[in-house]
Design a protein around this motif. Sequence first.
Motif, PDB file in Angstrom:
ATOM      1  N   TYR A   1       0.830  -1.213   0.000  1.00 21.99           N
ATOM      2  CA  TYR A   1       0.000   0.000   0.000  1.00 21.99           C
ATOM      3  C   TYR A   1       0.865   1.264   0.000  1.00 21.99           C
ATOM      4  O   TYR A   1       1.976   1.286   0.522  1.00 21.99           O
TER       5      TYR A   1
ATOM      6  N   ASP B   1       0.959   5.580   0.642  1.00 18.36           N
ATOM      7  CA  ASP B   1       0.295   6.618   1.437  1.00 18.36           C
ATOM      8  C   ASP B   1      -0.806   7.305   0.633  1.00 18.36           C
ATOM      9  O   ASP B   1      -1.858   7.661   1.177  1.00 18.36           O
TER      10      ASP B   1
ATOM     11  N   LEU C   1      -4.428   6.033   0.769  1.00 17.64           N
ATOM     12  CA  LEU C   1      -5.177   6.113   2.014  1.00 17.64           C
ATOM     13  C   LEU C   1      -5.869   7.462   2.144  1.00 17.64           C
ATOM     14  O   LEU C   1      -5.342   8.494   1.706  1.00 17.64           O
TER      15      LEU C   1
ATOM     16  N   GLU D   1      -7.265   7.534   7.423  1.00 16.25           N
ATOM     17  CA  GLU D   1      -6.566   6.251   7.413  1.00 16.25           C
ATOM     18  C   GLU D   1      -5.066   6.451   7.534  1.00 16.25           C
ATOM     19  O   GLU D   1      -4.384   5.728   8.275  1.00 16.25           O
ATOM     20  N   LEU D   2      -4.537   7.435   6.833  1.00 19.95           N
ATOM     21  CA  LEU D   2      -3.108   7.708   6.892  1.00 19.95           C
ATOM     22  C   LEU D   2      -2.691   8.125   8.292  1.00 19.95           C
ATOM     23  O   LEU D   2      -1.656   7.674   8.812  1.00 19.95           O
TER      24      LEU D   2
ATOM     25  N   LEU E   1      -7.241  -2.839   1.077  1.00 19.81           N
ATOM     26  CA  LEU E   1      -7.637  -1.440   1.276  1.00 19.81           C
ATOM     27  C   LEU E   1      -9.141  -1.313   1.484  1.00 19.81           C
ATOM     28  O   LEU E   1      -9.608  -0.398   2.186  1.00 19.81           O
TER      29      LEU E   1
ATOM     30  N   LYS F   1     -10.465  -1.096   5.066  1.00 17.54           N
ATOM     31  CA  LYS F   1     -10.363   0.194   5.767  1.00 17.54           C
ATOM     32  C   LYS F   1      -9.732   0.051   7.168  1.00 17.54           C
ATOM     33  O   LYS F   1     -10.105   0.750   8.100  1.00 17.54           O
ATOM     34  N   TRP F   2      -8.784  -0.909   7.297  1.00 16.71           N
ATOM     35  CA  TRP F   2      -8.035  -1.092   8.544  1.00 16.71           C
ATOM     36  C   TRP F   2      -8.953  -1.446   9.706  1.00 16.71           C
ATOM     37  O   TRP F   2      -8.647  -1.159  10.861  1.00 16.71           O
TER      38      TRP F   2
END
Length: 520
Positions: free
Chosen positions: A184, A186, A189, A193-194, A259, A262-263
Motif C-alpha cells: 500500500y 500513502d 489512504l 486512514e493515513l 484497502l 479500511k483497517w
Amino acid sequence: MADDLPKMDRWHSELLDVHTWSDHPEIKALCDNIYMAAGIDTLDQVGNRKPKRTAKDCLRTLVLDLYVKWLKDPALSVGFGKTKSSYKVGSRYNGLFIPEKIIEVEGLLLEAGYIEELPYFHHNQGHGRNYTTRLRHTQKLREHFGKLTFDLHDINTHQNQECVILHNKYVNDPEDDRSKKIDYKDKDLSPDELALVNTLRKQLQSYNKLIKRSFIDIPSFEKPTFVRTINSGRYAGRKQTISLGTDNKFVVRVFNGGLAGKWELGGRFYGGWWQQIDKEYRSQIYINDKPTLEVDFKAFHPNLLSNELGITLPDDPYDLDELLLPDVLPTLKIQRAYVKLLFLMAINADSNTKTFQAFRNYDRKDKLGQSLTNNELGILLDKIMEKYPHLSGILNTGQALRLMNIDSQIANLVIDHFTQKDIPVLCIHDSFIIQYDKEPELRRVLDQATHQITKARIDHDIKNERNTHHGKVTGNIKGYEEPRVIEYHTPIRIDPTSQYHDRKAKFTKWLELSSNNLSG
C-alpha cells in the motif's frame, strides 16, 4: 571443523530476511574477501550512477542471513526467491532496497562453492504447494563463520522493516506471506486512514525499541533455541527451530481485507518468539531477569459477541453440562476441550463445512477430533446453539477478522500504556505476559482498555501455577479491624542454567555498549 551436517531439508528452513544488516568490521572484511574471490565485483557498475544498493550490499545481507541461520541451527537452510517480484526496490516491505541483483550474487556464490542449493519445487498437478529454492552454507563458508567473534546482538535483522502490514486476506502461512502482502502507498489512504496508520506505526516502533533492549529469556534453557513439533494445521508433524534471541523479537501488526477493509479487519500483533513456543514454556519466561505471570481473557470472542447482544455468558461457556458423545469424548473435561475448539472455529468460519474442516486441521494433541464425523460435530454444534440461542445466525458467518480487530485495539491500548512507562509486556492475542509485580496494574489496564473499546468488561485470569501462602492482616480498614487470614501468591522461580547467566551477561554487555554509543 568437521562437515557433518545432515542433508539439506526443504522443510527445515526460514525465508531470506532482506532486512538483515550490520556494519561490524568483521562482516565487512569477510564480505570484501568474498566479493573479490567469487567475482561479485563484476556485477557492480563503474560510473557516476550508483544504485541505492550495490552487489556488495546484496552480498552482505545474504551472507549475514546465512550466518544468522548458522548461529541458530547449522542445519537450517534459507528459502530464497529467484523471481524479480521477490525484490521490489520501491516496496514498503523492502526497507533496505535490496534489488533483484541479489539473484546474480547468489549464483556466483554457488559457483564459487560458498553455498549449496536445493532447487525450487513446482507441483506438477498445479494444485499442490510450490517451494522456493533452498540455500545453505557449505564447509567453505562455515570455515569463515567459525572465525567470526560477533553474534546476534551485533546484527540488526529488522533494519528499516515495516511493522504495519496489510494483507488481502487472513494468512497463517509464512510461505504465502510475501505474495499476500499488499504494498500500500500513502496516496492510497484517506487522510484519516493515513493518520491512523502513522500513529499505529509510531506506537509499534517505540514498542519494538523497548523489546529490543529488554532481556527476555527462559532460565531453564541451556540453548538460546527451542525445537518444537507443530501439532496442528497444514504443517502438523514438522519440526521448527525457534530462536529466543534478539533476531526473533520483532513485532508487527497485520491487517486483513486489503484497502477495502479500511483497517477494520484483523490488526493483531504477530512476531516475538513467545508466540511461537508451547504453552507450558510460556509460564517459564523471565523479563529482565524477573518471573512473569500470564493474564488471559476468559472465552474472549464468545464473550465479545454476546456482550454486543446484551447477553452475559456463564463463567465457563464451553461446559455443556452433559456428555453428548461418550463413546468418542468420554469425559466432560475432554468434551469441554473439543467444544471450545469447535466453538472458536464456528466463530471464525462462514459455513458448517469450513467449521468442521478447520476443526480437524487444528486438532488437539490427543487427535480425538479426527475421529469425529460431521454428524457428531453437528450434534455438538446444535447443543451450543441450543444453550446460546442468541448466537443463532451469528456463528458460521465469518466473524473472525472483525473480532480480531476489536481484540487488537484492546491489545494496542495495553501495549502502548506500558511502553510509555518503559515496562515490557508480551502479547499473545488475548493474553498478556508481564513481570509478576506488574500483574495488578496489567489487570486494571485490561479492564479499562476493554471497557473503552467495547463498553463492557470481560473476566480474565492468571494462567500460571503459583506458590500459595496465607498470612494474617490487620489495619484501620473496615473488615480488617481484627487480624484476618488472607491468601496471597508468589511466582514459582526457576533455577537458571549457567548458559542463561552467560546469555544475560552478554545481553547486559551489549546493552551497555549500545547505550554508550547512543549517548556518545
